[in-house]
Design a protein around this motif. Structure first.
Motif, mmCIF file in Angstrom:
data_model
loop_
_atom_site.group_PDB
_atom_site.id
_atom_site.type_symbol
_atom_site.label_atom_id
_atom_site.label_comp_id
_atom_site.label_asym_id
_atom_site.label_seq_id
_atom_site.Cartn_x
_atom_site.Cartn_y
_atom_site.Cartn_z
ATOM 1 N N ILE A 1 -1.303 69.320 46.312
ATOM 2 C CA ILE A 1 -2.066 69.603 47.525
ATOM 3 C C ILE A 1 -1.449 70.826 48.204
ATOM 4 O O ILE A 1 -0.258 70.867 48.480
ATOM 5 C CB ILE A 1 -2.051 68.405 48.489
ATOM 6 C CG1 ILE A 1 -2.721 67.194 47.842
ATOM 7 C CG2 ILE A 1 -2.740 68.760 49.812
ATOM 8 C CD1 ILE A 1 -2.596 65.916 48.652
ATOM 9 N N ALA A 2 -2.258 71.826 48.458
ATOM 10 C CA ALA A 2 -1.753 73.081 49.028
ATOM 11 C C ALA A 2 -2.332 73.292 50.422
ATOM 12 O O ALA A 2 -3.518 73.053 50.664
ATOM 13 C CB ALA A 2 -2.132 74.262 48.132
ATOM 14 N N LEU A 3 -1.456 73.743 51.331
ATOM 15 C CA LEU A 3 -1.859 74.034 52.689
ATOM 16 C C LEU A 3 -1.367 75.412 53.086
ATOM 17 O O LEU A 3 -0.352 75.896 52.566
ATOM 18 C CB LEU A 3 -1.321 72.990 53.675
ATOM 19 C CG LEU A 3 -1.776 71.538 53.450
ATOM 20 C CD1 LEU A 3 -0.735 70.791 52.635
ATOM 21 C CD2 LEU A 3 -2.007 70.843 54.781
ATOM 22 N N GLU A 4 -2.064 76.020 54.039
ATOM 23 C CA GLU A 4 -1.695 77.336 54.528
ATOM 24 C C GLU A 4 -1.613 77.287 56.056
ATOM 25 O O GLU A 4 -2.558 76.833 56.711
ATOM 26 C CB GLU A 4 -2.752 78.366 54.113
ATOM 27 C CG GLU A 4 -2.522 79.762 54.684
ATOM 28 C CD GLU A 4 -3.657 80.703 54.367
ATOM 29 O OE1 GLU A 4 -3.411 81.909 54.262
ATOM 30 O OE2 GLU A 4 -4.807 80.227 54.235
ATOM 31 N N THR A 5 -0.481 77.723 56.607
ATOM 32 C CA THR A 5 -0.337 77.767 58.056
ATOM 33 C C THR A 5 -1.155 78.927 58.607
ATOM 34 O O THR A 5 -0.962 80.075 58.210
ATOM 35 C CB THR A 5 1.134 77.920 58.466
ATOM 36 O OG1 THR A 5 1.899 76.851 57.903
ATOM 37 C CG2 THR A 5 1.287 77.900 59.982
ATOM 38 N N THR A 6 -2.078 78.615 59.509
ATOM 39 C CA THR A 6 -2.987 79.633 60.020
ATOM 40 C C THR A 6 -2.752 79.987 61.484
ATOM 41 O O THR A 6 -3.204 81.028 61.950
ATOM 42 C CB THR A 6 -4.445 79.171 59.867
ATOM 43 O OG1 THR A 6 -4.623 77.919 60.563
ATOM 44 C CG2 THR A 6 -4.800 78.991 58.390
#
Length: 208
Positions: free
Chosen positions: A186-191
């Protein structure tokens, strides 16, 4: 298409409720109320309770927009059981709230626009029903917790965004945000990262 947004306060040591949390003793766990004090002081939160004043900083803007853009919500049965007494006859949600549970209850309309629906088919079903309800209004879905429901929604691939409000307290135990190991794929990106009144708001987009 509605965005499905999980939103929760968490301590620096990773807990979303303090030790010994129970509906008849400490609904938020010992010390757990410190995780939410920043929210209760916002003018946008106080206005929902018919109160004046409060913090008008960036946190108020973030949560004010969040409340305005939410057309349906998803919570777990534990959160419902713990909060039912404190919320009273007019809960603060003001939308249809889908409660994930193995112990169904009849639908429960409340004053102020909140309507509880109890879903026994799991988190994905609850989110799907919430998306349909929110989409009819052109709004988003809020997955509000607790941690087990948010983790399950993330694992099921039904979240678009995870918002953590990191409070600089150490609870020393309690209920962690992620009680079980998560899939490392599971990949997340801090926005977005914002600091306001003793809490850091961190937005993560879920990459699909």
């Amino acid at each position: 298409m509605p965005q499905v947004i999980a939103d929760i306060s968490v301590s620096l040591d990773g807990f979303v409720a303090g030790p010994d949390d129970s509906s008849d003793r400490h609904a938020l766990g010992i010390g757990g109320e410190r995780l939410h004090q920043w929210l209760f002081e916002l003018d946008t939160w106080r206005a929902r309770a018919g109160r004046e004043g409060g913090d008008r900083g960036v946190g108020a803007d973030i949560m004010g927009e969040y409340f305005t853009r939410t057309g349906a919500a998803v919570i777990g049965r534990r959160m419902f059981d713990h909060g039912e007494k404190a919320w009273g006859d007019e809960p603060p949600f003001r939308v249809t709230v889908f409660v994930v549970t193995h112990r169904p209850l009849p639908p429960r309309p409340m004053s102020g626009g909140t309507h509880f629906e109890f879903v026994t088919g799991g988190v994905a079903e609850a989110v799907g029903r919430a998306v349909a309800a929110a989409g009819a209004q052109g709004k988003n879905v809020a997955v509000m917790g607790g941690g087990q429901v948010i983790a399950a929604a993330l694992a099921a691939g039904v979240l678009d965004e995870l918002r953590l409000h990191v409070v600089p307290v150490l609870l020393g135990g309690g209920r962690p945000l992620f009680a079980e190991p998560m899939d490392p794929a599971i990949a997340l990106e801090t926005t977005r990262v914002e600091l306001s009144s003793g809490v850091t708001h961190v937005f993560h987009r879920v990459l699909k």
